[in-house]
Design a protein around this motif. Structure first.
Motif: not given
Length: 501
Positions: A89-90, A93, A97-98, A101-104, A152
């Protein structure tokens, strides 16, 4: 209906056969445990399922269709999700946002925060895993961060979910919440694969159990028709009685006295004015949710971390001494991370065992190491501590987790210090090694050593400890003995306690 089938999976690493003809089937709506000793092949099998490794032989089928995963992306696309023991995880953020991520969601380069927040809310509500989408991940409790990891995987339409040691850092309350969520997901038709060493949890939550031993399938058991004894026998080929240490009430002067100890990180006191004693002939446990100051407390006592306050060992104030001087003053220390801190993985077992004692008369003569004496000592300890290794010359990093832990414990007990500090004594260790390590610690206590144990496993602390202190936000907020040492009471104090409790 069978959702996942792994048929005849074989994987070799040179001459080592990690998996040999292993088959596993998991049904839709089932919670299925995969168990086995360290080195039994569980991780290899799960890494093959998730596309991290390719099998040398065998086949994976999902819904009856053969799969050939070249990477985790292929496994994810096929509906396989994995919740790792170490969260990915970030921290700085937010939850949303986590999660996206990469699928916004959005239009072109512009991200729609409102759409992302709505997605988090709908996904959480659907699966009974609600989280505030605007919370910063760094501010979340461990159980909520794990919930985010599960979401996720679900956001990618996972139908098969692998959970690797998911309760390792959870309070009893967080564990029960996780189990409720797992059952909810299974009731929705998902297949859940639980990889764990904790047999009571397997009995409590799973439907079936696949047991591995030495890279092969040992047995497949129906949970409601089996017992803890049968599971252990399938894992290691013999019965293991539970460790229950008789509680001690020593009256000797403290071997370790900690007074008003504090550790600061900037403006924050991660250890805040902590005081406690450990006497000869007792095991004192430290409980607490991860992130409440336990590692920093131990680092301050052992000299790894700058601190204020007083640390006294055997009547001597060691607060101003170096790490080596504190060790010489009477501390043996088994750190939490046996790979990073506890050993030099590329060095041999013999070299690791002599670390810290290489200047002693037993290990050196006029500045030269007595190599045969060092090897002989290592061979003796390998036999005494039942370390499974080809010889004392093999790199310690080639050993299983349980055997590596035995090497570290053997070295620290051989050091002969009157105080043993040990963090996470059996994390990631199989049931046979757990039994041996627990019996070893109890035997050292009975010889009169003072032992301080930090563990995230409450079952372990309750089995070993004569007294338990609970840490919350850097402070000791409870000291428990006798009937107060139970999961519910400890779990309550781990999350801050109740006024008047």
């Amino acid at each position: 209906m069978t959702l996942l089938q792994m048929k005849g999976i074989t994987k070799r690493f040179g001459s080592l056969v990690a998996n040999e003809g292993v088959s596993l089937s998991v049904n839709s709506g089932e919670i299925h445990a995969v168990m086995g000793e360290n080195g039994a092949g569980k991780s290899t099998l799960m890494n093959i399922l998730y596309g991290l490794l390719k099998p040398d032989a065998g086949e994976i089928q999902i819904d009856g269709t053969a799969m050939d995963f070249s990477s985790p992306l292929g496994a994810i696309a096929a509906g396989v999700g994995m919740v790792h023991q170490t969260f990915r995880q970030f921290p700085n953020l937010t939850v949303w946002e986590n999660l996206v991520f990469h699928n916004e969601p959005g239009n072109g380069p512009f991200v729609s925060a409102d759409a992302a927040r709505d997605f988090v809310r709908r996904l959480g509500k659907k699966h009974g895993l609600e989280i505030d989408p605007d919370s910063r991940v760094r501010d979340l409790a461990v159980g909520i961060r794990q919930r985010l990891e599960i979401l996720k995987a679900l956001s990618r339409q996972a139908r098969i979910l692998v959970l690797d040691e998911p309760t390792a850092v959870l309070t009893p309350q967080e564990r029960d919440s996780l189990f409720a969520a797992m059952r909810h997901l299974a009731d929705q038709g998902m297949a859940l694969v639980l990889v764990t060493h904790k047999i009571p949890e397997v009995v409590a939550i799973t439907d079936r159990i696949t047991v591995m031993r030495d890279g092969r399938l040992s047995d497949t058991l129906v949970t409601r028709e089996t017992s803890e004894t049968e599971i252990i026998r399938a894992m290691i080929g013999r019965n293991v009685p539970p460790t229950v240490a008789p509680k001690m009430t020593p009256t000797a002067e403290p071997m370790l006295s900690v007074r008003n100890l504090s550790v600061r990180k900037g403006e924050i006191a991660v250890v805040d004015n902590v005081s406690f004693d450990v006497r000869p002939g007792e095991i004192v446990g430290i409980a607490g949710v991860s992130g409440n100051g336990q590692p920093q407390l131990i680092s301050a006592v052992t000299g790894l971390e700058a601190s204020t306050g007083e640390v006294v060992v055997a009547g001597r104030d060691i607060s101003s001494l170096s790490i080596a001087q504190r060790r010489a003053a009477g501390i043996s220390y088994v750190p939490e991370d046996r790979h990073l801190t506890g050993t030099a993985p590329a060095a041999s077992i013999a070299e690791n065992i002599v670390f810290g004692r290489h200047r002693s008369a037993a290990a050196s003569n006029r500045g030269f190491l007595r190599k045969e004496a060092i090897r002989a000592q290592a061979r003796r300890l390998i036999e005494q501590f039942r370390v499974k290794a080809a010889s004392e010359a093999v790199p310690v990093g080639s050993l299983s987790g349980g055997n590596m832990q035995k090497v570290v414990i053997a070295r620290e007990i051989e050091h002969g210090a009157p105080l043993i500090i040990i963090e996470e004594p059996t994390r990631g260790v199989d049931v046979g090694a757990i039994e041996f390590i627990h019996k070893t610690l109890i035997a050292e206590r009975d010889k009169g050593r003072a032992i301080l144990v930090v563990s995230s496993d409450l079952t372990e602390l309750l089995a070993l400890s004569d007294r338990i202190f609970v840490m919350f936000e850097g402070r000791i907020n409870a000291g428990l003995t006798g009937s107060d040492m139970n999961e519910n009471t400890i779990g309550t104090w781990m999350v801050g306690g109740v006024q008047g409790a």
